[in-house]
Motif scaffolding. Sequence first.
Motif, PDB file in Angstrom:
ATOM      1  N   LEU A 415      23.633  83.029  47.077  1.00  0.00           N
ATOM      2  CA  LEU A 415      23.811  84.552  46.418  1.00  0.00           C
ATOM      3  C   LEU A 415      25.386  84.562  46.697  1.00  0.00           C
ATOM      4  N   VAL A 416      26.368  84.955  45.572  1.00  0.00           N
ATOM      5  CA  VAL A 416      27.305  85.776  45.368  1.00  0.00           C
ATOM      6  C   VAL A 416      27.358  86.172  46.406  1.00  0.00           C
ATOM      7  N   ILE A 417      28.529  86.454  47.380  1.00  0.00           N
ATOM      8  CA  ILE A 417      29.001  86.982  48.156  1.00  0.00           C
ATOM      9  C   ILE A 417      30.586  86.938  48.105  1.00  0.00           C
ATOM     10  N   ALA A 418      30.184  88.576  48.443  1.00  0.00           N
ATOM     11  CA  ALA A 418      32.195  88.717  48.497  1.00  0.00           C
ATOM     12  C   ALA A 418      32.999  88.973  50.140  1.00  0.00           C
ATOM     13  N   PRO A 419      34.206  88.332  49.873  1.00  0.00           N
ATOM     14  CA  PRO A 419      34.935  88.762  51.081  1.00  0.00           C
ATOM     15  C   PRO A 419      34.582  90.310  51.252  1.00  0.00           C
ATOM     16  N   GLY A 420      34.624  90.674  52.641  1.00  0.00           N
ATOM     17  CA  GLY A 420      34.776  91.866  52.869  1.00  0.00           C
ATOM     18  C   GLY A 420      35.928  92.858  53.282  1.00  0.00           C
ATOM     19  N   GLY A 421      35.657  93.569  51.532  1.00  0.00           N
ATOM     20  CA  GLY A 421      37.114  94.066  51.065  1.00  0.00           C
ATOM     21  C   GLY A 421      37.343  93.465  49.643  1.00  0.00           C
ATOM     22  N   ASN A 496      33.721  91.101  64.273  1.00  0.00           N
ATOM     23  CA  ASN A 496      33.756  91.810  63.409  1.00  0.00           C
ATOM     24  C   ASN A 496      34.108  91.423  61.845  1.00  0.00           C
ATOM     25  N   ASP A 497      34.842  90.110  61.858  1.00  0.00           N
ATOM     26  CA  ASP A 497      35.624  89.838  60.805  1.00  0.00           C
ATOM     27  C   ASP A 497      34.433  89.344  59.301  1.00  0.00           C
ATOM     28  N   TRP A 498      34.062  90.418  58.482  1.00  0.00           N
ATOM     29  CA  TRP A 498      32.950  90.075  57.372  1.00  0.00           C
ATOM     30  C   TRP A 498      34.023  89.672  55.958  1.00  0.00           C
ATOM     31  N   ASN A 499      35.453  89.639  56.657  1.00  0.00           N
ATOM     32  CA  ASN A 499      35.782  88.662  55.435  1.00  0.00           C
ATOM     33  C   ASN A 499      35.657  87.113  55.629  1.00  0.00           C
ATOM     34  N   ASN A 518      40.686  68.359  73.565  1.00  0.00           N
ATOM     35  CA  ASN A 518      40.800  69.511  74.170  1.00  0.00           C
ATOM     36  C   ASN A 518      40.459  70.773  73.097  1.00  0.00           C
ATOM     37  N   LYS A 519      39.486  71.679  73.743  1.00  0.00           N
ATOM     38  CA  LYS A 519      39.261  72.863  72.358  1.00  0.00           C
ATOM     39  C   LYS A 519      39.087  74.549  73.375  1.00  0.00           C
ATOM     40  N   LYS A 520      39.621  74.738  72.414  1.00  0.00           N
ATOM     41  CA  LYS A 520      39.513  76.781  73.062  1.00  0.00           C
ATOM     42  C   LYS A 520      39.375  77.965  72.185  1.00  0.00           C
ATOM     43  N   ILE A 521      38.286  78.418  72.730  1.00  0.00           N
ATOM     44  CA  ILE A 521      38.141  80.034  71.695  1.00  0.00           C
ATOM     45  C   ILE A 521      38.392  81.032  72.143  1.00  0.00           C
ATOM     46  N   ILE A 522      39.074  81.521  71.426  1.00  0.00           N
ATOM     47  CA  ILE A 522      38.978  83.100  71.956  1.00  0.00           C
ATOM     48  C   ILE A 522      38.586  84.627  70.689  1.00  0.00           C
ATOM     49  N   LEU A 523      37.365  85.096  71.180  1.00  0.00           N
ATOM     50  CA  LEU A 523      37.168  86.386  70.125  1.00  0.00           C
ATOM     51  C   LEU A 523      37.148  87.676  70.304  1.00  0.00           C
ATOM     52  N   HIS A 524      37.835  87.477  69.361  1.00  0.00           N
ATOM     53  CA  HIS A 524      38.000  89.235  69.724  1.00  0.00           C
ATOM     54  C   HIS A 524      37.096  90.043  69.187  1.00  0.00           C
ATOM     55  N   GLN A 525      37.086  91.509  68.814  1.00  0.00           N
ATOM     56  CA  GLN A 525      36.804  92.003  68.337  1.00  0.00           C
ATOM     57  C   GLN A 525      37.011  93.010  66.963  1.00  0.00           C
ATOM     58  N   GLY A 526      38.080  92.773  66.349  1.00  0.00           N
ATOM     59  CA  GLY A 526      38.906  92.728  65.478  1.00  0.00           C
ATOM     60  C   GLY A 526      38.089  92.159  63.934  1.00  0.00           C
ATOM     61  N   GLN A 527      38.998  92.797  63.619  1.00  0.00           N
ATOM     62  CA  GLN A 527      38.560  92.050  61.451  1.00  0.00           C
ATOM     63  C   GLN A 527      39.493  91.266  61.727  1.00  0.00           C
ATOM     64  N   ILE A 731      26.322  94.828  64.242  1.00  0.00           N
ATOM     65  CA  ILE A 731      26.263  93.948  65.245  1.00  0.00           C
ATOM     66  C   ILE A 731      26.833  92.310  64.151  1.00  0.00           C
ATOM     67  N   THR A 732      25.705  92.523  63.036  1.00  0.00           N
ATOM     68  CA  THR A 732      26.501  91.404  62.319  1.00  0.00           C
ATOM     69  C   THR A 732      24.651  91.939  61.110  1.00  0.00           C
ATOM     70  N   LYS A 733      25.168  90.235  60.318  1.00  0.00           N
ATOM     71  CA  LYS A 733      24.386  90.707  59.309  1.00  0.00           C
ATOM     72  C   LYS A 733      23.905  89.474  58.453  1.00  0.00           C
ATOM     73  N   GLY A 734      23.210  88.616  57.544  1.00  0.00           N
ATOM     74  CA  GLY A 734      23.082  88.210  56.859  1.00  0.00           C
ATOM     75  C   GLY A 734      22.108  88.428  55.345  1.00  0.00           C
ATOM     76  N   HIS A 735      22.649  86.659  54.597  1.00  0.00           N
ATOM     77  CA  HIS A 735      21.682  87.133  52.844  1.00  0.00           C
ATOM     78  C   HIS A 735      21.114  86.222  52.876  1.00  0.00           C
ATOM     79  N   LEU A 736      20.130  86.170  51.781  1.00  0.00           N
ATOM     80  CA  LEU A 736      18.969  85.614  50.895  1.00  0.00           C
ATOM     81  C   LEU A 736      18.769  85.564  49.818  1.00  0.00           C
ATOM     82  N   ASN A 737      18.524  84.387  48.427  1.00  0.00           N
ATOM     83  CA  ASN A 737      18.086  84.542  47.257  1.00  0.00           C
ATOM     84  C   ASN A 737      17.021  83.763  47.840  1.00  0.00           C
TER      85      ASN A 737
END
Length: 811
Positions: A415-421, A496-499, A518-527, A731-737
């Motif tokens: 599917l053609v999906i737009a980045p949020g916004g 919550n990044d839908w972009n 070495n690898k680290k990840i930080i996940l925040h509640q923002g967009q 919380i989250t979403k997804g799509h499928l053709n």
Amino acid sequence: MRNNQFAIKPTTQEQQLTELAAIHFLDDTNKEENNAALLWRSFLKKAFTDAVSESTFEQKLATLMATKNQTLAEYLQTHDQVEVTAFYNVALQLLDFQPQLDFELDQPIEAMKKIQLTVVDHQNEVLTLDELKSAWYWLLATHNKDGQTYLDYLATQQYFTPFYDDEEVSRPLIFNGKSMPIFDPHQLVREVVYVESSQDTDHDGKLDLLKAEIIRPKMSGTNYPVPALYTASPYNQGTNDEFGDKLMHDVNVPLTPKEPNENTYASIEYHAPAEKLPEPRQVKGSTTEAEETFSREQSYTLNDYFLARGFAVVYAAGIGTKDSDGVRTTGDPEETTSTIAIIEWLAGNRRAFTNKTDNIEITADWCNHQVGMTGRSYLGTLATAAATTGVKGLKTIISEAAISSWYDYYRDNGLVIAPGGFPGEDCDVLAEETFSRRLQAGDFHQVTSTWKKQLDKIATDQDRTTGDYNTFWDARNYRKDMHNIKADLLLVHGLNDWNVKPRNVEKLWNGIQNNHINKKIILHQGQHIYINAFRSIDFTDIANLWLTHELLDVDNGAEKIIPNVIIQDNLTPETWNTYDNWSDPQNHQKNYYLSENSLSSDKLPNSQTLEFSDKLPENIFQNYCKNIDEWQNDLVATNSTTMQNHRLIFSTQKLENELILDGVPHVKLRVASDQNIGLLSFQLIDFGQRKRFNVSPSILKAKGLAETFDWREDDLREFTTATAPTSYKMITKGHLNLQNRHHPYRVDELKKNEFYDITVDLQPTFYKLPEGHQLGLVVYATDFGMTIRGNQDIKYRIDTDYSSLLVPFHQ
């Protein structure tokens, strides 16, 4: 406020004394002092940089309370010893916490613990001399109420300005594992060079020259080489927003049938074409002096912070941008080539020139050949792309909200999906927006026809007709080359990044687990945001500890001190938790079976067929196109009359215990469409009344964070809780053709009214669902914020006997 500091380095007493001497808090005037009160007074005198005379210093002391009944001035006049409570009463005030509001003067230790600030180990109610020195050390390393270490705050009050020209000062100057701001940010060298890249994207018979803007400390050079922070930003030289807007695609178009095929990955795999490149330019001389400068860059405040700490900063916009050669390509290997060309020059492995005509070579003799990349969104994307080449000299990237596969940005499962916004945006639009060569009419005149051909080719190859994964998208999939990554990674992304949707970072994170880096990840509640100016997390300190280790080769333990996974809590404000991993494929899963209106752990004996239609009355459809938030609210509202027959909602009973979702939820459905086309969308919902975080962080203090003395500021921000409760959170979403039910590159026939089994991966998440709330699943077709919107009369049926939701959970 709750303080979360993850970059504090455990330090021995001996090392503390060494570092206190290095930053001049211990010196010949006080290092032999045996009177604790006088030693404390000497520390305070050094800290109050604006108190020039003894009288003004006493005046400052009188503004602070040491006990409930004595000011600090009175306390120091009447005591030879320093009580623990007195020290921390003053410490809290120095950290901008207010008595009777943030703490009580008879209970400072309790406040320190509640706010999660560092308290020195002490044996009695009175600090020994060693304990006092250690307490002062930890105070300097501790965050104040604005989320800035006290020492960084002192830097803004000109504490380090005497260090700028002091030849006795060690450079870099390290305190608690981090680099200190001892380089005058008003004495910076600004220069422009043109790096010769190994490509000719505008086909003019010459290798492309790429403009790079460099900002570095004045003292950097062959005698003192410094590391480089490099931000590759296609926006850096300006944008063509109006031209981009003209190319925006209409999303109110119907879904159309696709011709079935037997494609395999091998049939669409990208292979770099064989291309004969022009010969390199003939060098006509060399120099170490640049011929061009600039006044102000489009800066990233994290980079600004490091300029005063002895790092150079390099900005380059890449091919097809103002003052550079070439054309834009939006994320393909050509853009990666132009990105790493700058790194190769910084590492001493590529040529650059002082201008675009004289062929006078200039080297980066001021660079120690150690490069780190920074940036968010497109900027972080190019950092990720560069890392997947394994280019020599790139030691680390701090990649924020970055794309790892452009298909996962503009498409989803056929599917053609737009980045949020940004409905209607695509690769061609972004290429036009960033083609800043257009901003210079004379230069654009030379490449007008070349650019038109390039833009037409992008528009054709991106294929908005089918939305399939093809060779164009395979060329823009960096994850194919994850095995090449040698640089250490610090990844940051919004849950919550839908972009740039979370799948981009989750697949990268899980794909590098065996890379021995070495690898680290930080996940925040923002967009789609930066987090370096958040109050509740020491992200800037983390970056300092990390980059000091990576680019200055300081053995500060950053790889061990910084947790592997840091995730902002979605229930409790200003709370960040640490974990060993995120979205581990081995996580346990809960299986919820679908029946009418419900998600149940037990499968019901009677099969049900539920249906909904995608067709809306025209007036409602047009309203939703213009008011996407209204559509979203109606979509999940169980009492919505407008959407009642246009989606299915399933929900659990109220949870008896908190449930932590961790990873990729999967929806399994047996579904039929009454047409030979069909698309499905899914949302996972937290149902329950609660005052949730506001969508965007709030500005607590505009320009409230200075990078150092008299040097650029940033807005102090934080996520705050909404004043009114809401009934749900997506919380989250997804799509499928439905024609791509097996793979995005393969198209299958879809027969009318025939049931098919599908499995859809939703976007990954980490989400705490509180006790008393319900987990919900919404099944629908048109996503007004992301998919095309044909408003077609398609009816869907779901056979619940073969349908379920699988949710990975954190134990």
